[in-house]
Design a protein around this motif. Sequence first.
Motif, PDB file in Angstrom:
ATOM      1  N   ALA A  33       1.012  -1.184  -0.073  1.00 30.13           N
ATOM      2  CA  ALA A  33       0.240  -0.005  -0.066  1.00 30.13           C
ATOM      3  C   ALA A  33       1.253   1.188  -0.115  1.00 30.13           C
ATOM      4  CB  ALA A  33      -0.827  -0.139   1.234  1.00 30.13           C
ATOM      5  N   VAL A  34       0.567   2.417  -0.717  1.00 29.48           N
ATOM      6  CA  VAL A  34       0.757   3.679  -0.428  1.00 29.48           C
ATOM      7  C   VAL A  34       0.642   4.429   1.281  1.00 29.48           C
ATOM      8  CG1 VAL A  34       1.384   5.460  -1.881  1.00 29.48           C
ATOM      9  CG2 VAL A  34       1.322   3.588  -2.934  1.00 29.48           C
ATOM     10  N   GLY A  35       1.361   5.106   1.306  1.00 28.38           N
ATOM     11  CA  GLY A  35       0.537   5.917   2.940  1.00 28.38           C
ATOM     12  C   GLY A  35       1.443   7.142   2.690  1.00 28.38           C
ATOM     13  N   ALA A  36       0.464   8.105   3.313  1.00 25.32           N
ATOM     14  CA  ALA A  36       1.104   9.721   3.189  1.00 25.32           C
ATOM     15  C   ALA A  36      -0.080  10.066   4.874  1.00 25.32           C
ATOM     16  CB  ALA A  36       0.530  10.254   1.737  1.00 25.32           C
ATOM     17  N   GLY A  37       1.415  10.988   4.877  1.00 26.42           N
ATOM     18  CA  GLY A  37       0.350  11.970   6.222  1.00 26.42           C
ATOM     19  C   GLY A  37       0.139  13.560   5.467  1.00 26.42           C
ATOM     20  N   GLN A  38      -1.170  14.402   5.413  1.00 25.85           N
ATOM     21  CA  GLN A  38      -1.496  16.026   5.319  1.00 25.85           C
ATOM     22  C   GLN A  38      -2.278  15.929   5.659  1.00 25.85           C
ATOM     23  OE1 GLN A  38      -0.970  18.578   3.633  1.00 25.85           O
ATOM     24  NE2 GLN A  38       0.180  17.890   2.366  1.00 25.85           N
ATOM     25  N   SER A  39      -2.659  17.191   5.637  1.00 33.44           N
ATOM     26  CA  SER A  39      -3.686  18.019   6.665  1.00 33.44           C
ATOM     27  C   SER A  39      -5.667  17.750   5.000  1.00 33.44           C
ATOM     28  CB  SER A  39      -3.652  19.772   6.118  1.00 33.44           C
ATOM     29  OG  SER A  39      -5.458  20.013   7.008  1.00 33.44           O
ATOM     30  N   ASP A  40      -6.494  18.077   6.200  1.00 31.78           N
ATOM     31  CA  ASP A  40      -7.919  17.715   5.373  1.00 31.78           C
ATOM     32  C   ASP A  40      -8.181  18.988   4.894  1.00 31.78           C
ATOM     33  OD1 ASP A  40      -8.923  18.201   8.195  1.00 31.78           O
ATOM     34  OD2 ASP A  40      -9.739  16.210   7.650  1.00 31.78           O
ATOM     35  N   ASN A  44      -4.805  17.076  10.657  1.00 32.34           N
ATOM     36  CA  ASN A  44      -3.309  16.861   9.705  1.00 32.34           C
ATOM     37  C   ASN A  44      -3.967  14.957  10.038  1.00 32.34           C
ATOM     38  OD1 ASN A  44      -1.809  18.205   9.151  1.00 32.34           O
ATOM     39  ND2 ASN A  44      -0.555  18.369  11.256  1.00 32.34           N
ATOM     40  N   CYS A  45      -3.932  13.967   9.334  1.00 30.23           N
ATOM     41  CA  CYS A  45      -4.528  13.195   8.442  1.00 30.23           C
ATOM     42  C   CYS A  45      -3.636  12.271   8.189  1.00 30.23           C
ATOM     43  CB  CYS A  45      -6.054  13.316   7.659  1.00 30.23           C
ATOM     44  SG  CYS A  45      -7.290  14.143   7.973  1.00 30.23           S
ATOM     45  N   PHE A  46      -3.973  10.666   7.784  1.00 33.77           N
ATOM     46  CA  PHE A  46      -3.420   9.760   7.338  1.00 33.77           C
ATOM     47  C   PHE A  46      -4.056   9.077   6.176  1.00 33.77           C
ATOM     48  CE2 PHE A  46      -2.038   5.359   6.952  1.00 33.77           C
ATOM     49  CZ  PHE A  46      -0.685   5.169   6.212  1.00 33.77           C
ATOM     50  N   TYR A  47      -3.430   8.949   4.612  1.00 39.07           N
ATOM     51  CA  TYR A  47      -3.987   7.771   3.571  1.00 39.07           C
ATOM     52  C   TYR A  47      -3.317   7.725   3.693  1.00 39.07           C
ATOM     53  CZ  TYR A  47      -5.781  13.206   3.531  1.00 39.07           C
ATOM     54  OH  TYR A  47      -6.958  14.177   3.301  1.00 39.07           O
ATOM     55  N   LEU A  48      -4.615   6.107   2.732  1.00 39.51           N
ATOM     56  CA  LEU A  48      -4.190   5.132   3.113  1.00 39.51           C
ATOM     57  C   LEU A  48      -4.831   4.708   1.294  1.00 39.51           C
ATOM     58  CD1 LEU A  48      -3.296   2.110   3.462  1.00 39.51           C
ATOM     59  CD2 LEU A  48      -5.317   1.381   4.131  1.00 39.51           C
ATOM     60  N   TYR A  49      -3.780   4.182   0.403  1.00 42.68           N
ATOM     61  CA  TYR A  49      -4.588   3.959  -1.263  1.00 42.68           C
ATOM     62  C   TYR A  49      -3.585   3.046  -1.177  1.00 42.68           C
ATOM     63  CZ  TYR A  49      -4.110   9.651  -0.934  1.00 42.68           C
ATOM     64  OH  TYR A  49      -4.551  10.531  -0.380  1.00 42.68           O
ATOM     65  N   GLY A  92       3.669   1.932  -4.745  1.00 41.11           N
ATOM     66  CA  GLY A  92       4.579   3.325  -5.223  1.00 41.11           C
ATOM     67  C   GLY A  92       5.188   4.326  -3.948  1.00 41.11           C
ATOM     68  N   THR A  93       4.777   5.662  -4.456  1.00 40.21           N
ATOM     69  CA  THR A  93       5.625   6.430  -3.557  1.00 40.21           C
ATOM     70  C   THR A  93       5.005   8.086  -3.042  1.00 40.21           C
ATOM     71  OG1 THR A  93       8.308   5.342  -3.662  1.00 40.21           O
ATOM     72  CG2 THR A  93       7.944   8.045  -3.078  1.00 40.21           C
ATOM     73  N   ALA A  94       4.245   8.742  -2.054  1.00 43.35           N
ATOM     74  CA  ALA A  94       3.761   9.234  -2.158  1.00 43.35           C
ATOM     75  C   ALA A  94       4.778  10.929  -1.327  1.00 43.35           C
ATOM     76  CB  ALA A  94       1.803   9.545  -1.723  1.00 43.35           C
ATOM     77  N   PHE A  95       3.987  12.070  -1.341  1.00 40.90           N
ATOM     78  CA  PHE A  95       5.178  12.778  -0.312  1.00 40.90           C
ATOM     79  C   PHE A  95       4.142  14.034  -0.629  1.00 40.90           C
ATOM     80  CE2 PHE A  95       7.083  12.936  -4.070  1.00 40.90           C
ATOM     81  CZ  PHE A  95       6.700  14.779  -4.074  1.00 40.90           C
ATOM     82  N   PRO A  96       3.912  14.627   0.958  1.00 48.22           N
ATOM     83  CA  PRO A  96       2.667  15.987   0.775  1.00 48.22           C
ATOM     84  C   PRO A  96       3.852  16.889   0.237  1.00 48.22           C
ATOM     85  CG  PRO A  96       3.917  15.235   3.076  1.00 48.22           C
ATOM     86  CD  PRO A  96       4.819  14.089   1.932  1.00 48.22           C
ATOM     87  N   VAL A  97       2.948  17.853  -0.174  1.00 47.14           N
ATOM     88  CA  VAL A  97       3.361  18.704  -0.668  1.00 47.14           C
ATOM     89  C   VAL A  97       2.376  20.312  -0.387  1.00 47.14           C
ATOM     90  CG1 VAL A  97       3.862  20.372  -2.622  1.00 47.14           C
ATOM     91  CG2 VAL A  97       4.326  18.185  -2.758  1.00 47.14           C
ATOM     92  N   GLY A  98       2.716  21.451   0.451  1.00 44.45           N
ATOM     93  CA  GLY A  98       2.088  22.439   0.460  1.00 44.45           C
ATOM     94  C   GLY A  98       0.889  21.934   1.797  1.00 44.45           C
ATOM     95  N   ALA A  99      -0.712  22.587   1.880  1.00 46.08           N
ATOM     96  CA  ALA A  99      -0.737  22.980   2.673  1.00 46.08           C
ATOM     97  C   ALA A  99      -2.414  21.515   2.137  1.00 46.08           C
ATOM     98  CB  ALA A  99      -1.773  23.699   2.814  1.00 46.08           C
ATOM     99  N   ASN A 162      -5.436  16.386  -4.439  1.00 47.92           N
ATOM    100  CA  ASN A 162      -6.015  17.216  -3.285  1.00 47.92           C
ATOM    101  C   ASN A 162      -6.998  16.434  -1.694  1.00 47.92           C
ATOM    102  OD1 ASN A 162      -7.876  19.376  -1.823  1.00 47.92           O
ATOM    103  ND2 ASN A 162      -6.756  21.057  -3.082  1.00 47.92           N
ATOM    104  N   THR A 163      -6.208  16.799  -0.893  1.00 42.06           N
ATOM    105  CA  THR A 163      -7.147  16.500  -0.413  1.00 42.06           C
ATOM    106  C   THR A 163      -8.541  17.070   1.111  1.00 42.06           C
ATOM    107  OG1 THR A 163      -5.784  17.325   1.712  1.00 42.06           O
ATOM    108  CG2 THR A 163      -4.814  15.113   0.856  1.00 42.06           C
TER     109      THR A 163
END
Length: 186
Positions: A33-40, A44-49, A92-99, A162-163
């Motif tokens: 799976a792919v995971g990333a943390g980012q604001s909704d 700040n939430c955890f996203y699982l893809y 894959g690879t995922a990362f947070p960008v911006g807000a 976009n979260t």
Amino acid sequence: GNYFYCMDISGENPSDWKWEALPAWSGESRAFAVGAGQSDGETNCFYLYSGRKIQAGKNPEVLYDAHVYNPSLKKWSIISDGNNRDFPVMAGTAFPVGAATIVFSSGANGKMMKKQLEIENHIAEFEMAGDKTENEISQLKSNLLNHLNNHPGFGNRLIAFNTITQKTYPLDELPGTGQVTTNAVK
């Protein structure tokens, strides 16, 4: 089963750090799976893809769904059920960008894995049947080797999510193929 844990590592003494079981998402169990943390937009939430469902005695099934965990609510929500193959980003690879953006720089859509499994299954069927010539089996093994040696990589498209709007959009392209099963670093 599905398992989801967190660990508070803010303390100075690592022996005080403890795992805490959190509620699991409602989708399939998965590997790669792919995971990333980012604001909704609020928290700040955890996203699982994506990922793949692995079952004994069966071929893996590629998952295209997405889920978000809100730690303030201690609750999961479904972003996509996967029916539209919204997130073809297995391993894959995922990362947070911006807000409020998550960028996917790679991932597998499952086509290469499916082709590999088809060839491997044909080889196993031919070997079990016993009525195929060594030449036929050898040709299939050669096809498998050719398939593996000529793997084109995992694509170079950068996809953004976009979260807040929960929409994906094309962002750019990498100069080469993306990496899988690794982390992105600054």
